[in-house]
Design a protein around this motif. Structure first.
Motif, PDB file in Angstrom:
ATOM      1  N   ARG A   1      13.104   7.980  -1.071  1.00 29.98           N
ATOM      2  CA  ARG A   1      12.869   6.710  -0.381  1.00 29.98           C
ATOM      3  C   ARG A   1      12.049   6.906   0.888  1.00 29.98           C
ATOM      4  O   ARG A   1      11.094   6.178   1.152  1.00 29.98           O
ATOM      5  N   GLN A   2      12.420   7.919   1.673  1.00 27.17           N
ATOM      6  CA  GLN A   2      11.681   8.201   2.909  1.00 27.17           C
ATOM      7  C   GLN A   2      10.217   8.526   2.626  1.00 27.17           C
ATOM      8  O   GLN A   2       9.318   8.031   3.312  1.00 27.17           O
ATOM      9  N   THR A   3       9.979   9.350   1.617  1.00 30.16           N
ATOM     10  CA  THR A   3       8.608   9.728   1.266  1.00 30.16           C
ATOM     11  C   THR A   3       7.815   8.518   0.796  1.00 30.16           C
ATOM     12  O   THR A   3       6.654   8.337   1.178  1.00 30.16           O
ATOM     13  N   ALA A   4       8.440   7.684  -0.023  1.00 24.84           N
ATOM     14  CA  ALA A   4       7.762   6.481  -0.512  1.00 24.84           C
ATOM     15  C   ALA A   4       7.411   5.548   0.645  1.00 24.84           C
ATOM     16  O   ALA A   4       6.300   5.001   0.690  1.00 24.84           O
ATOM     17  N   GLU A   5       8.328   5.383   1.591  1.00 26.37           N
ATOM     18  CA  GLU A   5       8.051   4.538   2.749  1.00 26.37           C
ATOM     19  C   GLU A   5       6.922   5.117   3.594  1.00 26.37           C
ATOM     20  O   GLU A   5       6.058   4.379   4.068  1.00 26.37           O
ATOM     21  N   GLU A   6       6.920   6.419   3.797  1.00 31.54           N
ATOM     22  CA  GLU A   6       5.850   7.053   4.580  1.00 31.54           C
ATOM     23  C   GLU A   6       4.499   6.820   3.934  1.00 31.54           C
ATOM     24  O   GLU A   6       3.514   6.531   4.619  1.00 31.54           O
ATOM     25  N   GLU A   7       4.427   6.938   2.620  1.00 31.53           N
ATOM     26  CA  GLU A   7       3.164   6.704   1.919  1.00 31.53           C
ATOM     27  C   GLU A   7       2.769   5.235   1.962  1.00 31.53           C
ATOM     28  O   GLU A   7       1.604   4.905   2.177  1.00 31.53           O
ATOM     29  N   TYR A   8       3.728   4.340   1.740  1.00 33.63           N
ATOM     30  CA  TYR A   8       3.433   2.908   1.705  1.00 33.63           C
ATOM     31  C   TYR A   8       2.982   2.401   3.070  1.00 33.63           C
ATOM     32  O   TYR A   8       2.112   1.548   3.165  1.00 33.63           O
ATOM     33  N   TYR A   9       3.572   2.928   4.124  1.00 29.70           N
ATOM     34  CA  TYR A   9       3.259   2.471   5.469  1.00 29.70           C
ATOM     35  C   TYR A   9       2.267   3.380   6.195  1.00 29.70           C
ATOM     36  O   TYR A   9       2.182   3.349   7.415  1.00 29.70           O
ATOM     37  N   ASP A  10       1.495   4.151   5.464  1.00 28.14           N
ATOM     38  CA  ASP A  10       0.456   4.997   6.052  1.00 28.14           C
ATOM     39  C   ASP A  10      -0.828   4.171   6.175  1.00 28.14           C
ATOM     40  O   ASP A  10      -1.353   3.678   5.175  1.00 28.14           O
ATOM     41  N   PRO A  11      -1.352   4.002   7.384  1.00 29.72           N
ATOM     42  CA  PRO A  11      -2.545   3.172   7.555  1.00 29.72           C
ATOM     43  C   PRO A  11      -3.846   3.851   7.110  1.00 29.72           C
ATOM     44  O   PRO A  11      -4.849   3.171   6.893  1.00 29.72           O
ATOM     45  N   ALA A  12      -3.848   5.158   6.941  1.00 34.60           N
ATOM     46  CA  ALA A  12      -5.095   5.872   6.626  1.00 34.60           C
ATOM     47  C   ALA A  12      -5.782   5.378   5.353  1.00 34.60           C
ATOM     48  O   ALA A  12      -7.000   5.149   5.365  1.00 34.60           O
ATOM     49  N   PRO A  13      -5.070   5.199   4.229  1.00 37.69           N
ATOM     50  CA  PRO A  13      -5.764   4.707   3.030  1.00 37.69           C
ATOM     51  C   PRO A  13      -6.350   3.301   3.213  1.00 37.69           C
ATOM     52  O   PRO A  13      -7.421   2.999   2.679  1.00 37.69           O
ATOM     53  N   ILE A  14      -5.669   2.464   3.983  1.00 36.81           N
ATOM     54  CA  ILE A  14      -6.164   1.102   4.227  1.00 36.81           C
ATOM     55  C   ILE A  14      -7.435   1.169   5.076  1.00 36.81           C
ATOM     56  O   ILE A  14      -8.418   0.481   4.792  1.00 36.81           O
ATOM     57  N   GLN A  15      -7.415   2.019   6.088  1.00 34.46           N
ATOM     58  CA  GLN A  15      -8.596   2.169   6.937  1.00 34.46           C
ATOM     59  C   GLN A  15      -9.770   2.727   6.142  1.00 34.46           C
ATOM     60  O   GLN A  15     -10.912   2.285   6.306  1.00 34.46           O
ATOM     61  N   GLU A  16      -9.484   3.667   5.266  1.00 35.36           N
ATOM     62  CA  GLU A  16     -10.545   4.225   4.422  1.00 35.36           C
ATOM     63  C   GLU A  16     -11.103   3.156   3.485  1.00 35.36           C
ATOM     64  O   GLU A  16     -12.312   3.080   3.271  1.00 35.36           O
ATOM     65  N   GLU A  17     -10.232   2.316   2.956  1.00 34.33           N
ATOM     66  CA  GLU A  17     -10.694   1.248   2.075  1.00 34.33           C
ATOM     67  C   GLU A  17     -11.546   0.234   2.835  1.00 34.33           C
ATOM     68  O   GLU A  17     -12.513  -0.299   2.290  1.00 34.33           O
ATOM     69  N   LEU A  18     -11.203  -0.013   4.099  1.00 34.62           N
ATOM     70  CA  LEU A  18     -12.041  -0.898   4.917  1.00 34.62           C
ATOM     71  C   LEU A  18     -13.439  -0.318   5.103  1.00 34.62           C
ATOM     72  O   LEU A  18     -14.438  -1.045   5.032  1.00 34.62           O
ATOM     73  N   VAL A  19     -13.521   0.987   5.329  1.00 35.01           N
ATOM     74  CA  VAL A  19     -14.823   1.645   5.470  1.00 35.01           C
ATOM     75  C   VAL A  19     -15.608   1.530   4.157  1.00 35.01           C
ATOM     76  O   VAL A  19     -16.799   1.193   4.163  1.00 35.01           O
TER      77      VAL A  19
END
Length: 87
Positions: A26-44
């Motif tokens: 659960r902790q690992t899944a939350e860390e991945e889901y709430y990681d802003p890096a993939p969203i920022q990369e997708e914005l780029v």
């Protein structure tokens, strides 16, 4: 916990172990889901696709709004968890 307590609770050890594993998953899944890096990369990538003409302005704006809402959700979650804003 003494020797007697350890012996008495020994049958429950697998249950505690499974609970521990599930908590880590659960902790690992939350860390991945709430990681802003993939969203920022997708914005780029979205901006690159827009500037290269691969997507139209309307689609880019719609997708950008979705990604920005997701970043706001991540920021709110991290603030609630006490982690502060992301990197």
């Amino acid at each position: 916990m003494g020797l007697v307590g350890t012996i008495v609770t020994l049958p429950f050890a697998p249950v505690r172990g499974i609970g521990w594993v599930l908590d880590k998953v659960r902790q690992t899944a939350e860390e991945e889901y709430y990681d802003p890096a993939p969203i920022q990369e997708e914005l780029v990538n979205l901006e690159r696709a827009r500037s290269e003409g691969h997507i139209d302005e309307e689609e880019a704006t719609r997708r950008e709004d979705e990604l920005l809402r997701r970043l706001q959700e991540i920021s709110a979650y991290r603030a609630q968890q006490g982690a502060g804003p992301g990197p």
